[in-house]
Design a protein around this motif. Sequence first.
Motif, PDB file in Angstrom:
ATOM      1  N   THR A 124       0.536  -0.721  -0.192  1.00  9.69           N
ATOM      2  CA  THR A 124      -0.113  -0.260   0.284  1.00  9.69           C
ATOM      3  C   THR A 124       0.564   1.307   0.232  1.00  9.69           C
ATOM      4  O   THR A 124      -0.036   1.966   0.014  1.00  9.69           O
ATOM      5  CB  THR A 124      -0.633   0.097   1.072  1.00  9.69           C
ATOM      6  OG1 THR A 124       0.184   0.118   2.509  1.00  9.69           O
ATOM      7  CG2 THR A 124      -2.126  -1.100   1.091  1.00  9.69           C
ATOM      8  N   GLU A 139     -11.135  -7.014   1.391  1.00  7.52           N
ATOM      9  CA  GLU A 139     -11.497  -6.049   2.561  1.00  7.52           C
ATOM     10  C   GLU A 139     -10.291  -6.001   3.219  1.00  7.52           C
ATOM     11  O   GLU A 139      -9.338  -7.112   3.083  1.00  7.52           O
ATOM     12  CB  GLU A 139     -12.370  -7.003   3.563  1.00  7.52           C
ATOM     13  CG  GLU A 139     -12.789  -5.883   4.537  1.00  7.52           C
ATOM     14  CD  GLU A 139     -13.878  -7.117   5.697  1.00  7.52           C
ATOM     15  OE1 GLU A 139     -13.287  -7.560   6.537  1.00  7.52           O
ATOM     16  OE2 GLU A 139     -14.836  -7.420   4.843  1.00  7.52           O
ATOM     17  N   GLN A 140      -9.926  -5.543   4.031  1.00  7.27           N
ATOM     18  CA  GLN A 140      -8.500  -4.913   4.395  1.00  7.27           C
ATOM     19  C   GLN A 140      -9.204  -4.079   5.646  1.00  7.27           C
ATOM     20  O   GLN A 140      -9.365  -2.798   5.669  1.00  7.27           O
ATOM     21  CB  GLN A 140      -7.424  -4.071   3.502  1.00  7.27           C
ATOM     22  CG  GLN A 140      -7.024  -4.744   2.261  1.00  7.27           C
ATOM     23  CD  GLN A 140      -6.028  -3.811   0.877  1.00  7.27           C
ATOM     24  OE1 GLN A 140      -5.490  -2.658   2.127  1.00  7.27           O
ATOM     25  NE2 GLN A 140      -4.989  -5.311   0.659  1.00  7.27           N
ATOM     26  N   ASN A 141      -8.367  -4.900   6.736  1.00  7.72           N
ATOM     27  CA  ASN A 141      -8.602  -3.620   8.290  1.00  7.72           C
ATOM     28  C   ASN A 141      -9.933  -3.833   8.498  1.00  7.72           C
ATOM     29  O   ASN A 141     -10.404  -2.772   8.814  1.00  7.72           O
ATOM     30  CB  ASN A 141      -7.933  -3.104   7.966  1.00  7.72           C
ATOM     31  CG  ASN A 141      -6.454  -3.247   8.395  1.00  7.72           C
ATOM     32  OD1 ASN A 141      -6.021  -4.235   8.401  1.00  7.72           O
ATOM     33  ND2 ASN A 141      -5.083  -2.847   7.616  1.00  7.72           N
ATOM     34  N   GLY A 142     -10.923  -4.675   7.584  1.00 12.10           N
ATOM     35  CA  GLY A 142     -12.320  -4.540   8.326  1.00 12.10           C
ATOM     36  C   GLY A 142     -12.916  -3.524   6.939  1.00 12.10           C
ATOM     37  O   GLY A 142     -13.973  -3.043   7.684  1.00 12.10           O
ATOM     38  N   GLU A 143     -12.700  -2.983   6.602  1.00  8.43           N
ATOM     39  CA  GLU A 143     -13.129  -2.131   5.567  1.00  8.43           C
ATOM     40  C   GLU A 143     -13.365  -2.391   3.801  1.00  8.43           C
ATOM     41  O   GLU A 143     -12.127  -2.919   3.783  1.00  8.43           O
ATOM     42  CB  GLU A 143     -11.826  -0.353   5.742  1.00  8.43           C
ATOM     43  CG  GLU A 143     -12.341   0.260   4.911  1.00  8.43           C
ATOM     44  CD  GLU A 143     -11.484   1.701   4.986  1.00  8.43           C
ATOM     45  OE1 GLU A 143     -11.910   2.866   4.884  1.00  8.43           O
ATOM     46  OE2 GLU A 143     -10.360   0.961   4.407  1.00  8.43           O
ATOM     47  N   SER A 149     -10.617   3.512  -0.764  1.00 12.81           N
ATOM     48  CA  SER A 149     -11.319   2.901   0.657  1.00 12.81           C
ATOM     49  C   SER A 149     -12.305   3.720   0.760  1.00 12.81           C
ATOM     50  O   SER A 149     -11.487   5.019   0.241  1.00 12.81           O
ATOM     51  CB  SER A 149     -10.566   2.098   1.132  1.00 12.81           C
ATOM     52  OG  SER A 149      -9.314   3.732   2.246  1.00 12.81           O
ATOM     53  N   SER A 208     -11.001   5.210   3.301  1.00 13.07           N
ATOM     54  CA  SER A 208     -10.822   6.152   4.216  1.00 13.07           C
ATOM     55  C   SER A 208      -9.489   6.802   4.003  1.00 13.07           C
ATOM     56  O   SER A 208      -8.257   7.644   3.699  1.00 13.07           O
ATOM     57  CB  SER A 208     -10.205   5.548   5.580  1.00 13.07           C
ATOM     58  OG  SER A 208      -9.302   3.655   5.110  1.00 13.07           O
TER      59      SER A 208
END
Length: 174
Positions: free
Chosen positions: A63, A96-100, A119, A121
Motif C-alpha cells: 500500500t 476487505e482490508q482491516n475490516g474496510e 477505500s 479512508s
Amino acid sequence: MTRGLQYLAAWTASTAVAVALSWLGIRFVLDAGVPERPRLVAGPTQQSSAVPTTTTTTTPVPTTTVVVTTTPPTTTTTTTTTTVPPLPPENGTWSEQNGEPVYLRSFRLQGGVTAIRFSASEIEPISATPRQGFAASVEQPADAVVVEFVGAGHRSRLEATWVNGPQWRIVESG
C-alpha cells in the motif's frame, strides 16, 4: 436610390451564400484535421452504500509503493530486474482490508495504464506506466488521486476519488 438598394440586396445575398458555402467546405477540412474530439468518460455515477456480500481473494498489493516507470520493465545485463506488481483487472475487484471494503481497479488510457486502490479512508495510486512517447505524473490532492500521461499532442487524465463508493473521471484530449 431604388437601384442602389437592389444592388445592396443582391450583394448581401451573394455574400451570405458565399460565406455559407465556404464554411461547409472548411468545416470538413477542420474535422479531418482533428480526427478525435476530446471525450469525457465518467465512472460509475451511483454506487450502493452496501458493501457487496461476495468477497474475492486477491493478492495483497503493497500500500505504500507507487511505481512510475518511463519505459517498460526490462532486465539489465546484470542480474537486477525491475518488477511491477500485478495489475488488478479493468473491471475491478472488491476485497476487505482491516475490516474496510477496498476496490482495486486498473485503467487503460491512451497515454498509459494506471491502477488505483479505492477505500473510504484513502485513495492510493498503485502504478502508472506510460506508453511509448508519454510521461506520467501522479498527484494526490486531498481525498483524490490524479494520474496524467502527457505526450506530443495528447493528454490522458484520470481523476479518482471516493464519494459513497469509488468514482473516477477520464479525460482524453489533444
